[in-house]
Motif scaffolding. Structure first.
Motif, PDB file in Angstrom:
ATOM      1  N   GLN A 174      23.199 -18.311  24.795  1.00 51.12           N
ATOM      2  CA  GLN A 174      22.705 -17.693  23.571  1.00 51.12           C
ATOM      3  C   GLN A 174      23.753 -17.728  22.453  1.00 51.12           C
ATOM      4  O   GLN A 174      24.956 -17.834  22.703  1.00 51.12           O
ATOM      5  CB  GLN A 174      22.319 -16.234  23.836  1.00 51.12           C
ATOM      6  N   TRP A 175      23.267 -17.599  21.223  1.00 50.82           N
ATOM      7  CA  TRP A 175      24.145 -17.388  20.064  1.00 50.82           C
ATOM      8  C   TRP A 175      24.227 -15.886  19.833  1.00 50.82           C
ATOM      9  O   TRP A 175      23.242 -15.236  19.528  1.00 50.82           O
ATOM     10  CB  TRP A 175      23.597 -18.091  18.836  1.00 50.82           C
ATOM     11  N   ARG A 176      25.430 -15.314  19.974  1.00 52.34           N
ATOM     12  CA  ARG A 176      25.572 -13.870  19.967  1.00 52.34           C
ATOM     13  C   ARG A 176      26.356 -13.357  18.767  1.00 52.34           C
ATOM     14  O   ARG A 176      26.677 -12.176  18.691  1.00 52.34           O
ATOM     15  CB  ARG A 176      26.254 -13.406  21.263  1.00 52.34           C
ATOM     16  N   ASP A 206      23.699  -5.233  25.628  1.00 48.16           N
ATOM     17  CA  ASP A 206      24.367  -4.017  25.173  1.00 48.16           C
ATOM     18  C   ASP A 206      24.289  -2.875  26.187  1.00 48.16           C
ATOM     19  O   ASP A 206      24.428  -1.712  25.835  1.00 48.16           O
ATOM     20  CB  ASP A 206      23.771  -3.552  23.842  1.00 48.16           C
ATOM     21  N   ALA A 210      20.161  -8.514  24.274  1.00 45.71           N
ATOM     22  CA  ALA A 210      21.327  -8.229  23.441  1.00 45.71           C
ATOM     23  C   ALA A 210      22.592  -8.022  24.261  1.00 45.71           C
ATOM     24  O   ALA A 210      23.708  -8.089  23.732  1.00 45.71           O
ATOM     25  CB  ALA A 210      21.060  -6.995  22.579  1.00 45.71           C
ATOM     26  N   GLN A 226      24.201 -14.887  28.677  1.00 48.39           N
ATOM     27  CA  GLN A 226      24.888 -14.912  27.383  1.00 48.39           C
ATOM     28  C   GLN A 226      25.506 -16.263  27.090  1.00 48.39           C
ATOM     29  O   GLN A 226      25.755 -16.600  25.930  1.00 48.39           O
ATOM     30  CB  GLN A 226      25.956 -13.820  27.346  1.00 48.39           C
TER      31      GLN A 226
END
Length: 363
Positions: A141-143, A109, A107, A138
């Motif tokens: 990836q689709w974030r 985060d 994620a 990142q």
């Protein structure tokens, strides 16, 4: 306690102890997805470099770079800073690169520490002894919170989200790891759930046949055989997940299974052994079926339910094959529980009835 019941208790205690001791190892690959609707593919390097290979692993959650050139190569972070270094001395991460901390989780985060400064000189920290490195990125990836706009407009077919590039530095030259990110329509889980439910009910109903009859004996062996097949399917799922995580040989595969997938692996092996126990009609076979079936259904079946509703499974084969294996696991596991419990209940009632008909011994 009768001998069959005593054997069942001993077998159950041994299986429970082994599985309980193996539980902590299940944390291996905890950040790897159980399934996704986004297919990440690493096409290669541009320009190509002999001795450098790249691939996507863990259902596209990580990239893997292997460097056999004999020289150091750097992966560049999000702000243009050196992020990773891999070469003949092993793999290193720059503790001052923000990407080092943002890529700790899928994620992204993680809170950045004060030492994270992309403009500061690199401070290298060794993370591996082999010339190979794996990392979340990142850029691949689709974030966003929702699905891509083309998928909203037409959710019935795959859509290219973007072509991505992850820069690396080979000496003074800039090289790009190139790949694609696609959204893939998720499968309809309903048919898979129907197949698993009907199969479980059919197998569980075998426990209604009288245990002492010829039909009951055949039913016991049939359920045992199916449980063994379900255990083999579970082992296949476990091995597939380890292969998808990047195991590229017998040694790395075995090590990964024993250190990261041992809980699920033992569950599958236990189901195969319990199936063989029932096929031989050994004492306490009903109890062993119920115990091994419950472990199989919960620790492999329930643990992989995301496979029913995700297009890309954590396996090196198409998602429909992983879903078929999961259906076999659920049918065999839940069916063995149902059949075993019904047979145990019938045996208990028969024992109570027999005890009630005994003639009391005069004092």
């Amino acid at each position: 306690m009768t001998p069959p019941r005593r054997v069942g208790v001993v077998v159950g205690a041994v299986l429970a102890a082994v599985l309980t001791l193996a539980a902590p190892a299940a944390a291996h690959g905890a950040d790897a997805p159980d399934g996704t609707d986004y297919r990440v593919q690493a096409i290669g390097l541009s320009p190509a470099r002999a001795g450098l290979t790249v691939r996507a692993v863990e259902a596209g959650a990580r990239l893997e770079l292997v460097n056999t050139t004999g020289r150091d190569v750097q992966v560049i972070g999000y702000s243009g800073e050196p992020y990773l270094r891999v070469g003949p001395d092993g793999a290193y991460e720059n503790s001052r690169s923000p990407a080092t901390y943002l890529n700790r989780t899928l994620a992204g985060d993680t809170t950045l520490p004060t030492e994270a400064d992309p403009a500061a000189p690199p401070r290298w920290r060794k993370i591996g002894d082999v010339p190979r490195v794996r990392w979340h990125d990142q850029r691949t990836q689709w974030r966003e919170a929702g699905v891509p706009a083309p998928a909203v407009t037409d959710p019935t077919r795959p859509h290219r989200v973007r072509d991505w590039v992850v820069p690396i530095r080979d000496g003074a030259e800039q090289v790009g790891i190139r790949g694609t990110l696609d959204w893939v329509p998720p499968p309809d889980p309903y048919p898979w759930w129907v197949a698993a439910t009907l199969g479980f009910l059919l197998v569980g109903a075998a426990g209604l046949l009288p245990a002492g009859s010829v039909a009951g004996g055949r039913a016991l062996r049939a359920v045992g055989a199916l449980l063994a097949v379900g255990g083999a399917a579970a082992i296949t799922l476990v091995v597939g997940r380890e292969l998808d995580a990047g195991a590229d040989g017998a040694g790395p595969l075995l090590l990964g299974l024993l250190t990261g997938q041992v809980w699920a692996l033992l569950t599958g092996l236990g189901a195969v052994a319990a199936g063989g126990w029932a096929l031989a009609r050994r004492p306490a076979a009903d109890f062993v079926l119920a115990l091994a079936g419950s472990c199989l259904a919960v620790f492999v079946g329930v643990a992989n339910l995301a496979t029913f509703s995700r297009a890309v499974a954590p396996a090196p084969w198409p998602g429909q094959y992983a879903r078929l294996l999961l259906v076999l696991v659920l049918i065999a596991g839940a069916g063995a529980v149902g059949a075993g419990v019904l047979r145990l209940h019938a045996a208990s009632r028969a024992a109570v009835t027999a005890a009630g008909h005994r003639t009391p011994v005069p004092a």
